[in-house]
Design a protein around this motif. Structure first.
Motif, mmCIF file in Angstrom:
data_model
loop_
_atom_site.group_PDB
_atom_site.id
_atom_site.type_symbol
_atom_site.label_atom_id
_atom_site.label_comp_id
_atom_site.label_asym_id
_atom_site.label_seq_id
_atom_site.Cartn_x
_atom_site.Cartn_y
_atom_site.Cartn_z
ATOM 1 N N PHE A 162 50.077 44.434 44.790
ATOM 2 C CA PHE A 162 51.079 45.124 44.412
ATOM 3 C C PHE A 162 50.731 46.035 43.377
ATOM 4 O O PHE A 162 49.707 45.635 42.744
ATOM 5 N N GLU A 163 51.474 47.005 42.918
ATOM 6 C CA GLU A 163 51.382 47.896 41.864
ATOM 7 C C GLU A 163 52.306 47.395 40.759
ATOM 8 O O GLU A 163 53.733 47.576 41.098
ATOM 9 N N GLN A 164 51.829 47.323 39.381
ATOM 10 C CA GLN A 164 52.698 46.855 38.453
ATOM 11 C C GLN A 164 52.190 47.339 37.247
ATOM 12 O O GLN A 164 50.914 46.894 37.007
ATOM 13 N N ASP A 165 52.926 47.937 36.433
ATOM 14 C CA ASP A 165 52.367 48.296 34.928
ATOM 15 C C ASP A 165 51.258 49.144 35.007
ATOM 16 O O ASP A 165 50.283 48.985 34.118
ATOM 17 N N GLY A 166 50.964 50.047 35.971
ATOM 18 C CA GLY A 166 49.911 51.062 36.031
ATOM 19 C C GLY A 166 48.699 50.380 36.613
ATOM 20 O O GLY A 166 47.546 50.767 36.606
ATOM 21 N N LYS A 167 48.624 49.077 37.428
ATOM 22 C CA LYS A 167 47.352 48.465 37.771
ATOM 23 C C LYS A 167 47.642 48.103 39.080
ATOM 24 O O LYS A 167 48.903 47.803 39.507
ATOM 25 N N SER A 168 46.651 48.059 39.847
ATOM 26 C CA SER A 168 46.774 47.363 41.227
ATOM 27 C C SER A 168 46.289 45.970 40.925
ATOM 28 O O SER A 168 45.318 45.440 40.652
ATOM 29 N N TRP A 169 47.290 44.969 41.458
ATOM 30 C CA TRP A 169 47.078 43.377 41.475
ATOM 31 C C TRP A 169 46.707 42.874 42.933
ATOM 32 O O TRP A 169 47.593 43.134 44.096
ATOM 33 N N THR A 170 45.441 42.219 43.112
ATOM 34 C CA THR A 170 45.380 41.979 44.272
ATOM 35 C C THR A 170 45.406 40.299 44.441
ATOM 36 O O THR A 170 44.790 39.560 43.320
ATOM 37 N N ARG A 171 45.961 39.670 45.412
ATOM 38 C CA ARG A 171 46.051 38.082 45.524
ATOM 39 C C ARG A 171 44.713 37.666 45.788
ATOM 40 O O ARG A 171 43.730 37.886 46.510
ATOM 41 N N GLN A 172 44.694 36.387 44.955
ATOM 42 C CA GLN A 172 43.421 35.593 45.183
ATOM 43 C C GLN A 172 43.619 34.209 45.415
ATOM 44 O O GLN A 172 44.799 33.735 45.012
ATOM 45 N N PRO A 173 42.691 33.457 45.969
ATOM 46 C CA PRO A 173 42.831 32.263 46.398
ATOM 47 C C PRO A 173 42.861 31.251 44.989
ATOM 48 O O PRO A 173 42.149 31.720 44.079
ATOM 49 N N TRP A 174 43.541 30.454 45.040
ATOM 50 C CA TRP A 174 43.689 29.462 43.854
ATOM 51 C C TRP A 174 42.492 28.605 43.693
ATOM 52 O O TRP A 174 41.925 28.252 44.713
ATOM 53 N N SER A 175 41.955 28.418 42.611
ATOM 54 C CA SER A 175 40.516 27.786 42.412
ATOM 55 C C SER A 175 40.707 26.887 41.351
ATOM 56 O O SER A 175 41.891 26.923 40.288
ATOM 57 N N ASP A 176 39.577 26.148 41.215
ATOM 58 C CA ASP A 176 39.637 25.278 40.089
ATOM 59 C C ASP A 176 39.557 25.744 38.590
ATOM 60 O O ASP A 176 39.967 25.282 37.871
ATOM 61 N N MET A 177 39.012 27.331 38.676
ATOM 62 C CA MET A 177 38.916 27.743 37.488
ATOM 63 C C MET A 177 40.428 27.991 36.954
ATOM 64 O O MET A 177 40.897 27.897 35.670
ATOM 65 N N HIS A 178 41.347 28.278 37.749
ATOM 66 C CA HIS A 178 42.677 28.639 37.323
ATOM 67 C C HIS A 178 43.180 27.453 36.800
ATOM 68 O O HIS A 178 43.811 27.316 35.855
ATOM 69 N N ASP A 179 42.993 26.164 37.606
ATOM 70 C CA ASP A 179 43.558 24.895 37.030
ATOM 71 C C ASP A 179 43.054 24.475 36.042
ATOM 72 O O ASP A 179 43.746 23.881 34.763
#
Length: 137
Positions: free
Chosen positions: A44-61
């Motif tokens: 999606f586009e928001q705040d002038g940026k394009s955001w792409t869905r990422q798989p949830w990872s251990d790094m996020h946790d």
């Protein structure tokens, strides 16, 4: 001392009777059954940026665990119980959302971070998660 215990017992019984009365009268807690779920877009586009869905990872946790250790008062926020999803822009900034369908819309809470630097949590309704679909049985 005995008088105090007797009063406490009487107050406890009255509180229990009141709770039973409210439940029988239909004022008690009811299970919430949500018939819809939020469509989580691939991008999606928001705040002038394009955001792409990422798989949830251990790094996020790991990053979120460190964040919640520093912001323990936020960890109890019920908004963080929704479905979680992460999006990334082309600069390496991550947006972790917790999303819940509510009525004909969605409620969400967002934590944005780049590396170990977090922005303040933001809560919202609708966009970018304004599309709902009926839940599969």
């Amino acid at each position: 001392m005995i008088q105090l215990k007797r009063r406490q017992a009487i107050l406890f019984r009255l509180a229990c009777l009141g709770a039973v009365f409210l439940t029988v009268a239909g004022c008690g807690p009811r299970p919430v059954t949500q018939m819809q779920e939020v469509v989580l877009p691939d991008s999606f586009e928001q705040d002038g940026k394009s955001w792409t869905r990422q798989p949830w990872s251990d790094m996020h946790d790991r990053r979120l665990e460190k964040f919640f250790q520093k912001q323990m008062h936020l960890a109890e926020n019920p908004a963080f119980q929704g479905e979680r999803v992460c999006y990334e822009d082309n600069s390496g900034t991550h947006r972790c959302y917790w999303v819940t369908a509510v009525g004909d819309s969605s409620c969400w809470i967002l934590l944005e971070f780049n590396g170990s630097r977090f922005q303040p949590a933001v809560e919202g309704v609708g966009e970018p998660f304004d599309q709902l679909q009926r839940k599969a049985p």
